[in-house]
Design a protein around this motif. Structure first.
Motif, PDB file in Angstrom:
ATOM      1  N   PRO A  16     -15.314  -1.714  -8.622  1.00 63.13           N
ATOM      2  CA  PRO A  16     -15.731  -0.714  -7.644  1.00 63.13           C
ATOM      3  C   PRO A  16     -15.351  -1.147  -6.227  1.00 63.13           C
ATOM      4  O   PRO A  16     -15.155  -2.336  -5.955  1.00 63.13           O
ATOM      5  CB  PRO A  16     -17.254  -0.677  -7.819  1.00 63.13           C
ATOM      6  CG  PRO A  16     -17.607  -2.012  -8.384  1.00 63.13           C
ATOM      7  CD  PRO A  16     -16.453  -2.421  -9.239  1.00 63.13           C
ATOM      8  N   ASN A  17     -15.212  -0.177  -5.349  1.00 63.65           N
ATOM      9  CA  ASN A  17     -14.938  -0.438  -3.930  1.00 63.65           C
ATOM     10  C   ASN A  17     -13.674  -1.280  -3.734  1.00 63.65           C
ATOM     11  O   ASN A  17     -13.627  -2.171  -2.879  1.00 63.65           O
ATOM     12  CB  ASN A  17     -16.138  -1.132  -3.271  1.00 63.65           C
ATOM     13  CG  ASN A  17     -17.440  -0.379  -3.480  1.00 63.65           C
ATOM     14  OD1 ASN A  17     -17.480   0.829  -3.316  1.00 63.65           O
ATOM     15  ND2 ASN A  17     -18.481  -1.093  -3.873  1.00 63.65           N
ATOM     16  N   THR A  18     -12.667  -0.983  -4.551  1.00 60.33           N
ATOM     17  CA  THR A  18     -11.415  -1.743  -4.490  1.00 60.33           C
ATOM     18  C   THR A  18     -10.235  -0.786  -4.568  1.00 60.33           C
ATOM     19  O   THR A  18     -10.212   0.122  -5.398  1.00 60.33           O
ATOM     20  CB  THR A  18     -11.332  -2.753  -5.655  1.00 60.33           C
ATOM     21  OG1 THR A  18     -12.442  -3.644  -5.579  1.00 60.33           O
ATOM     22  CG2 THR A  18     -10.046  -3.553  -5.598  1.00 60.33           C
ATOM     23  N   GLN A  19      -9.269  -0.993  -3.681  1.00 63.50           N
ATOM     24  CA  GLN A  19      -8.016  -0.254  -3.719  1.00 63.50           C
ATOM     25  C   GLN A  19      -6.872  -1.258  -3.854  1.00 63.50           C
ATOM     26  O   GLN A  19      -6.860  -2.289  -3.176  1.00 63.50           O
ATOM     27  CB  GLN A  19      -7.828   0.587  -2.451  1.00 63.50           C
ATOM     28  CG  GLN A  19      -8.760   1.783  -2.347  1.00 63.50           C
ATOM     29  CD  GLN A  19      -8.453   2.855  -3.382  1.00 63.50           C
ATOM     30  OE1 GLN A  19      -7.305   3.011  -3.809  1.00 63.50           O
ATOM     31  NE2 GLN A  19      -9.473   3.600  -3.789  1.00 63.50           N
ATOM     32  N   VAL A  20      -5.935  -0.961  -4.732  1.00 64.43           N
ATOM     33  CA  VAL A  20      -4.828  -1.880  -5.003  1.00 64.43           C
ATOM     34  C   VAL A  20      -3.504  -1.224  -4.624  1.00 64.43           C
ATOM     35  O   VAL A  20      -3.240  -0.086  -5.018  1.00 64.43           O
ATOM     36  CB  VAL A  20      -4.787  -2.287  -6.489  1.00 64.43           C
ATOM     37  CG1 VAL A  20      -3.659  -3.276  -6.734  1.00 64.43           C
ATOM     38  CG2 VAL A  20      -6.124  -2.869  -6.924  1.00 64.43           C
ATOM     39  N   VAL A  21      -2.712  -1.939  -3.844  1.00 68.99           N
ATOM     40  CA  VAL A  21      -1.351  -1.510  -3.555  1.00 68.99           C
ATOM     41  C   VAL A  21      -0.433  -2.402  -4.389  1.00 68.99           C
ATOM     42  O   VAL A  21      -0.363  -3.613  -4.177  1.00 68.99           O
ATOM     43  CB  VAL A  21      -1.024  -1.641  -2.054  1.00 68.99           C
ATOM     44  CG1 VAL A  21       0.426  -1.242  -1.794  1.00 68.99           C
ATOM     45  CG2 VAL A  21      -1.982  -0.787  -1.229  1.00 68.99           C
ATOM     46  N   ALA A  22       0.224  -1.798  -5.364  1.00 71.49           N
ATOM     47  CA  ALA A  22       1.079  -2.525  -6.302  1.00 71.49           C
ATOM     48  C   ALA A  22       2.534  -2.361  -5.872  1.00 71.49           C
ATOM     49  O   ALA A  22       3.091  -1.256  -5.911  1.00 71.49           O
ATOM     50  CB  ALA A  22       0.876  -2.011  -7.720  1.00 71.49           C
ATOM     51  N   ILE A  23       3.142  -3.459  -5.443  1.00 71.84           N
ATOM     52  CA  ILE A  23       4.535  -3.448  -5.006  1.00 71.84           C
ATOM     53  C   ILE A  23       5.425  -3.807  -6.190  1.00 71.84           C
ATOM     54  O   ILE A  23       5.222  -4.822  -6.853  1.00 71.84           O
ATOM     55  CB  ILE A  23       4.756  -4.452  -3.857  1.00 71.84           C
ATOM     56  CG1 ILE A  23       3.795  -4.158  -2.704  1.00 71.84           C
ATOM     57  CG2 ILE A  23       6.200  -4.437  -3.399  1.00 71.84           C
ATOM     58  CD1 ILE A  23       3.926  -2.767  -2.114  1.00 71.84           C
ATOM     59  N   THR A  24       6.411  -2.968  -6.450  1.00 69.88           N
ATOM     60  CA  THR A  24       7.258  -3.170  -7.620  1.00 69.88           C
ATOM     61  C   THR A  24       8.601  -2.496  -7.413  1.00 69.88           C
ATOM     62  O   THR A  24       8.715  -1.532  -6.649  1.00 69.88           O
ATOM     63  CB  THR A  24       6.581  -2.595  -8.878  1.00 69.88           C
ATOM     64  OG1 THR A  24       7.450  -2.731 -10.000  1.00 69.88           O
ATOM     65  CG2 THR A  24       6.218  -1.126  -8.707  1.00 69.88           C
ATOM     66  N   ARG A  25       9.605  -3.009  -8.090  1.00 68.54           N
ATOM     67  CA  ARG A  25      10.903  -2.321  -8.102  1.00 68.54           C
ATOM     68  C   ARG A  25      10.928  -1.254  -9.191  1.00 68.54           C
ATOM     69  O   ARG A  25      11.869  -0.463  -9.251  1.00 68.54           O
ATOM     70  CB  ARG A  25      12.033  -3.326  -8.312  1.00 68.54           C
ATOM     71  CG  ARG A  25      12.253  -4.264  -7.141  1.00 68.54           C
ATOM     72  CD  ARG A  25      13.408  -5.210  -7.389  1.00 68.54           C
ATOM     73  NE  ARG A  25      13.186  -6.022  -8.582  1.00 68.54           N
ATOM     74  CZ  ARG A  25      14.113  -6.785  -9.148  1.00 68.54           C
ATOM     75  NH1 ARG A  25      15.336  -6.822  -8.656  1.00 68.54           N
ATOM     76  NH2 ARG A  25      13.825  -7.513 -10.211  1.00 68.54           N
ATOM     77  N   ASN A  26       9.925  -1.255 -10.080  1.00 71.31           N
ATOM     78  CA  ASN A  26       9.894  -0.329 -11.218  1.00 71.31           C
ATOM     79  C   ASN A  26       8.547   0.396 -11.275  1.00 71.31           C
ATOM     80  O   ASN A  26       7.694   0.088 -12.120  1.00 71.31           O
ATOM     81  CB  ASN A  26      10.117  -1.100 -12.525  1.00 71.31           C
ATOM     82  CG  ASN A  26      11.429  -1.867 -12.513  1.00 71.31           C
ATOM     83  OD1 ASN A  26      12.491  -1.281 -12.462  1.00 71.31           O
ATOM     84  ND2 ASN A  26      11.337  -3.195 -12.562  1.00 71.31           N
TER      85      ASN A  26
END
Length: 290
Positions: free
Chosen positions: A33-43
């Protein structure tokens, strides 16, 4: 630029999220909860397909290449535009190559440094002003036990991780006055698909070296790895909630075994060569204890 909405959630920015430990960390974080994830990827498609659809609202997947500084800048700009802050940065993007020094080409060595070291540095360079202004934040740099000890036919990978370990020690001293925690993580073998997706072999093969045997040896390490990716992610999350986290953590029982042997061997070698070491001082230099 003002963010679309400045979130009170904790914002994670993670590179190398299409597989392995980076993907596992994203999968665990999106459930919190109360978490945002920015996932950096080439795919992006690959990353999205491996995240439970009921948690997709908690992740922002951005296509970016860490070796391209402008791409990194844009991904951070997009993160700030959406959330207005970054709390935790995980530099996980990386790959390996097997080959003796004589077998490796300049192109192959530069490519691994571009990802493992300069890609990490691109991220650090452009998140640091944000974290400094916030006077808070965590930077996790993923090195390896290979970033401390040398392994035959692994010179390119080891040296790139040595560089990560050295840079991280410097960053810790530079950034701690601003309230930024910089943590080096050096895992040993963890169950993942790193060998299948993140390991290549030098194109130039010389029969005198046992490069093919090294591939089999690495396969054995991964197949018999003790490291649990879920526990890796749990550890990173716990460290991010520690106001005074350790600066340097070896992960895995094998990591401890290897590093104890390595440090012991280095200390013994230093003592063995003590006379040579001190013989290089000026004769008139003041004597000091050693």
């Amino acid at each position: 630029m003002e963010p679309i909405h400045k979130t009170t959630d904790r914002v994670w920015y993670i590179t190398g999220t299409s597989s392995g430990l980076g993907l596992n960390l994203v999968q665990q974080l999106v459930k919190k909860p109360n978490t945002q994830v920015v996932a950096i990827t080439r795919n992006p498609t690959e990353t999205q397909s491996r995240i439970d659809s009921k948690y997709l609202e908690n992740v922002t997947i951005i296509k970016a290449d860490v070796t391209n500084e402008e791409s990194v800048k844009e991904s951070i700009k997009e993160t700030m535009a959406k959330f207005g802050k970054i709390d935790c940065v995980v530099n996980n993007a990386g790959f390996g190559i097997i080959g003796a020094g004589e077998e490796l080409s300049n192109e192959e060595i530069r490519k691994i440094f571009d990802v493992n070291f300069f890609g990490l540095l691109n991220v650090v360079r452009h998140v640091t002003p944000i974290l400094r202004e916030q006077k808070s934040g965590y930077i996790f740099n993923i090195s390896s036990v290979a970033g401390w000890l040398g392994l035959p036919e692994m010179g390119a990978y080891c040296s790139s991780k040595f560089a990560v370990s050295g840079l991280t020690a410097c960053l810790d001293q530079e950034l701690s006055p601003f309230g930024i925690k910089v943590i080096l993580l050096s895992p040993s073998g963890f169950k993942s698909n790193f060998v299948d997706t993140g390991m290549s072999i030098a194109k130039n093969r010389i029969d005198s070296y046992n490069t093919s045997d090294r591939c089999k040896w690495i396969d054995d390490i991964v197949n018999n790895a003790r490291g649990d990716p879920d526990k890796f992610s749990e550890t990173v999350i716990n460290l991010s909630e520690n106001e005074n986290p350790p600066k340097n953590v070896f992960l895995g029982t094998h990591a401890i075994q290897l590093m104890r042997m390595w440090f012991s061997a280095q200390a013994a070698e230093m003592e063995k060569n003590l006379d040579i070491s001190i013989s290089t001082d000026y004769e008139h230099a003041p004597k000091i204890e050693y």
